[in-house]
Write a protein that holds these residues in place. Sequence first.
Motif, PDB file in Angstrom:
ATOM      1  N   ALA A  42       0.803  -1.222   0.000  1.00 38.70           N
ATOM      2  CA  ALA A  42       0.000   0.000   0.000  1.00 38.70           C
ATOM      3  C   ALA A  42       0.842   1.282   0.000  1.00 38.70           C
ATOM      4  O   ALA A  42       0.310   2.373   0.165  1.00 38.70           O
ATOM      5  CB  ALA A  42      -0.969   0.018   1.180  1.00 38.70           C
ATOM      6  N   GLU A  43       2.145   1.149  -0.227  1.00 40.66           N
ATOM      7  CA  GLU A  43       3.029   2.324  -0.277  1.00 40.66           C
ATOM      8  C   GLU A  43       3.486   2.547  -1.714  1.00 40.66           C
ATOM      9  O   GLU A  43       4.065   1.659  -2.340  1.00 40.66           O
ATOM     10  CB  GLU A  43       4.244   2.120   0.623  1.00 40.66           C
ATOM     11  N   ILE A  44       3.225   3.745  -2.254  1.00 42.36           N
ATOM     12  CA  ILE A  44       3.654   4.060  -3.618  1.00 42.36           C
ATOM     13  C   ILE A  44       5.170   4.193  -3.655  1.00 42.36           C
ATOM     14  O   ILE A  44       5.777   4.832  -2.784  1.00 42.36           O
ATOM     15  CB  ILE A  44       2.970   5.352  -4.112  1.00 42.36           C
ATOM     16  N   LEU A  45       5.773   3.574  -4.656  1.00 46.78           N
ATOM     17  CA  LEU A  45       7.232   3.554  -4.776  1.00 46.78           C
ATOM     18  C   LEU A  45       7.754   4.340  -5.976  1.00 46.78           C
ATOM     19  O   LEU A  45       8.914   4.738  -5.995  1.00 46.78           O
ATOM     20  CB  LEU A  45       7.719   2.112  -4.903  1.00 46.78           C
ATOM     21  N   GLY A  46       6.919   4.517  -7.003  1.00 46.28           N
ATOM     22  CA  GLY A  46       7.394   5.203  -8.198  1.00 46.28           C
ATOM     23  C   GLY A  46       6.234   5.559  -9.095  1.00 46.28           C
ATOM     24  O   GLY A  46       5.113   5.064  -8.928  1.00 46.28           O
ATOM     25  N   PHE A  47       6.500   6.447 -10.058  1.00 43.89           N
ATOM     26  CA  PHE A  47       5.453   6.886 -10.985  1.00 43.89           C
ATOM     27  C   PHE A  47       6.084   7.249 -12.319  1.00 43.89           C
ATOM     28  O   PHE A  47       7.296   7.511 -12.418  1.00 43.89           O
ATOM     29  CB  PHE A  47       4.705   8.110 -10.428  1.00 43.89           C
ATOM     30  N   ALA A  48       5.263   7.278 -13.349  1.00 46.80           N
ATOM     31  CA  ALA A  48       5.669   7.785 -14.662  1.00 46.80           C
ATOM     32  C   ALA A  48       4.430   8.353 -15.328  1.00 46.80           C
ATOM     33  O   ALA A  48       3.332   7.805 -15.187  1.00 46.80           O
ATOM     34  CB  ALA A  48       6.273   6.679 -15.514  1.00 46.80           C
TER      35      ALA A  48
END
Length: 297
Positions: free
Chosen positions: A217-223
């Motif tokens: 449930a923890e966001i680690l990265g995005f694009a």
Amino acid sequence: MTAVAPLAPGRVAAEAAGRLGDLAAAALWADAGDAAQVVRRLAAPPPDRRWTALVTPGLDGVVFASVGRDGGGHLDLVAVDPAAQGRGLGRALVGAAEEWLRAEGATEARFAGNPPCYGWPGIDVRYTPAACLAESRGYERYRVAWNMTADLVTGWHPASWDQDADLERLAEAGVAVAAAAPEERAAVSAFVREQWNDRWAWEAEQATGCHYAVRDAEILGFAAWGSRPNWFGPMGTAEAARGLGVGRVLLRRCLAEQAAAGLRRVEIGWVGPLRFYSRAVAARAERVFWLYRRPLD
């Protein structure tokens, strides 16, 4: 002396957008077809942005100027109708923009992008009249920026990518990736703001497409992609997830989405890690920009 006057923001977004887009096309080279959208985006920046659009009579020249978060002044886009060049319109526009920036408290003017809304990261080295204009007004070159191109036809193609293998590898590390649904954009934006800055967070929220990686449930990265239809970025991976291959998967998912939308080439704006993009999607450095600045005495 050429008269230069401010253009009301509402008019930029309405009746003048097409005409200013035609002018901008002369200054944007590879993405000239998106010039009208660039103009609309310049005229709809984050709500705290101080900016102006100044035009010559008959809308044959325009300059967009803004103040950055550090108080520096930016000339985000300058364009003059080719039929009207050689009459000093560019100098008049830049001079008027500098006066506006002084009045706003800026002590320096820059031909450099003021993220997240700008026409270019600097002056495209092929746009010789703009470089000559900057240097004739005493601007100095202080930095170089690059854009890369990913060719989705003759280079890396989504059809050649075994996405399942990459997803399985990430799953073994407890990581899942997904496209950000509209109701998830705020959470992704908050992650980007915490890890990087407000500018990237605004772009992630406004982007056409956005993908993210999550673990427990923890966001680690995005694009993200779509600040302009054929542009990719921004993208980032939290330090805790680096080395897992999250960035490569997110990048490829975005490019696959852009290919599905009919794009044959994708431009990766204001690149940092050249080697990463070259290895991940066979991108090549193609556009080079000079960044200029001068003090506003």
